[in-house]
Design a protein around this motif. Structure first.
Motif, mmCIF file in Angstrom:
data_model
loop_
_atom_site.group_PDB
_atom_site.id
_atom_site.type_symbol
_atom_site.label_atom_id
_atom_site.label_comp_id
_atom_site.label_asym_id
_atom_site.label_seq_id
_atom_site.Cartn_x
_atom_site.Cartn_y
_atom_site.Cartn_z
ATOM 1 N N LYS A 110 36.089 36.600 50.910
ATOM 2 C CA LYS A 110 35.359 35.335 50.819
ATOM 3 C C LYS A 110 35.414 34.564 52.140
ATOM 4 O O LYS A 110 34.452 33.882 52.502
ATOM 5 C CB LYS A 110 35.920 34.499 49.670
ATOM 6 C CG LYS A 110 34.975 33.388 49.293
ATOM 7 C CD LYS A 110 35.325 32.753 47.983
ATOM 8 C CE LYS A 110 34.339 31.623 47.721
ATOM 9 N NZ LYS A 110 34.869 30.647 46.814
ATOM 10 N N GLU A 126 29.553 38.367 41.433
ATOM 11 C CA GLU A 126 30.481 37.256 41.246
ATOM 12 C C GLU A 126 31.726 37.547 42.081
ATOM 13 O O GLU A 126 31.939 38.669 42.532
ATOM 14 C CB GLU A 126 30.876 37.147 39.764
ATOM 15 C CG GLU A 126 29.714 36.839 38.829
ATOM 16 C CD GLU A 126 29.099 35.475 39.080
ATOM 17 O OE1 GLU A 126 29.858 34.509 39.290
ATOM 18 O OE2 GLU A 126 27.853 35.384 39.091
ATOM 19 N N GLU A 127 32.570 36.550 42.265
ATOM 20 C CA GLU A 127 33.837 36.752 42.964
ATOM 21 C C GLU A 127 34.735 37.675 42.147
ATOM 22 O O GLU A 127 34.694 37.670 40.915
ATOM 23 C CB GLU A 127 34.554 35.419 43.172
ATOM 24 C CG GLU A 127 33.857 34.504 44.132
ATOM 25 C CD GLU A 127 34.592 33.174 44.308
ATOM 26 O OE1 GLU A 127 35.684 32.983 43.729
ATOM 27 O OE2 GLU A 127 34.050 32.327 45.033
ATOM 28 N N VAL A 134 40.327 37.372 47.336
ATOM 29 C CA VAL A 134 39.049 37.028 46.714
ATOM 30 C C VAL A 134 37.906 37.609 47.544
ATOM 31 O O VAL A 134 37.810 37.365 48.751
ATOM 32 C CB VAL A 134 38.877 35.493 46.589
ATOM 33 C CG1 VAL A 134 37.525 35.153 45.977
ATOM 34 C CG2 VAL A 134 40.000 34.900 45.758
ATOM 35 N N CYS A 135 37.055 38.416 46.883
ATOM 36 C CA CYS A 135 35.950 39.097 47.553
ATOM 37 C C CYS A 135 34.667 38.933 46.761
ATOM 38 O O CYS A 135 34.686 38.526 45.598
ATOM 39 C CB CYS A 135 36.241 40.595 47.669
ATOM 40 S SG CYS A 135 37.648 41.005 48.711
ATOM 41 N N VAL A 136 33.554 39.263 47.396
ATOM 42 C CA VAL A 136 32.266 39.411 46.734
ATOM 43 C C VAL A 136 31.597 40.647 47.313
ATOM 44 O O VAL A 136 31.870 41.032 48.447
ATOM 45 C CB VAL A 136 31.317 38.187 46.917
ATOM 46 C CG1 VAL A 136 31.855 36.970 46.210
ATOM 47 C CG2 VAL A 136 31.039 37.920 48.372
#
Length: 144
Positions: A110, A126-127, A134-136
């Motif tokens: 993120k 979504e995350e 935390v990634c997307v």
């Protein structure tokens, strides 16, 4: 500085050493999560070298017949902010287009969203948590 693409053992070792420094030591990802079943002898990497020091790397990984999945992308801390990562990702995309891929899909931390958005990637999920970060998922249509 020079960039090499390939799967030679010495070259993979340089990529692994950099990934160890960045992902394991700097970001706290476990060895077991960082070095996965996709790290095979045939797996190709781009690595940017300054003399024999690996300063940036990215794993060249096919997701499906139309999609490349850049992975394990990192730049050594003291080399960040100099355009190396941008140039490396664009080099990978150029090779992917020549290899017939139409899309690039990656997992982005993120904190790196603006970096990828500046290179025309858009958020595609979504995350989620990947190795505690935390990634997307982000996607880009490749075009020549």
């Amino acid at each position: 500085m020079h960039t090499h693409f390939g799967c030679e053992r010495w070259h993979q070792a340089a990529a692994f050493a950099l990934r160890y420094d960045v992902f394991v030591l700097e970001q706290g990802i476990s060895l077991q999560n960082e070095f996965d079943e996709r790290d095979t002898e045939e797996r190709n990497y781009f690595v940017v070298y300054e003399a024999s020091l690996a300063v940036a790397t990215i794993r060249y990984q096919k997701k499906d017949d139309d999609t490349i999945q850049p992975d394990r992308f990192c730049v050594r801390k003291e080399y960040r902010g100099k355009g190396l990562g941008r140039n490396l990702l664009l080099l990978l995309e150029d090779k992917a287009m020549k290899d017939g891929f139409k899309y690039s899909i990656l997992s982005a931390e993120k904190t790196a969203l603006s970096f990828y958005q500046a290179l025309n990637y858009s958020i595609n999920s979504e995350e989620y948590l990947e190795d505690g970060i935390v990634c997307v998922e982000m996607i880009k249509k490749l075009s020549s």
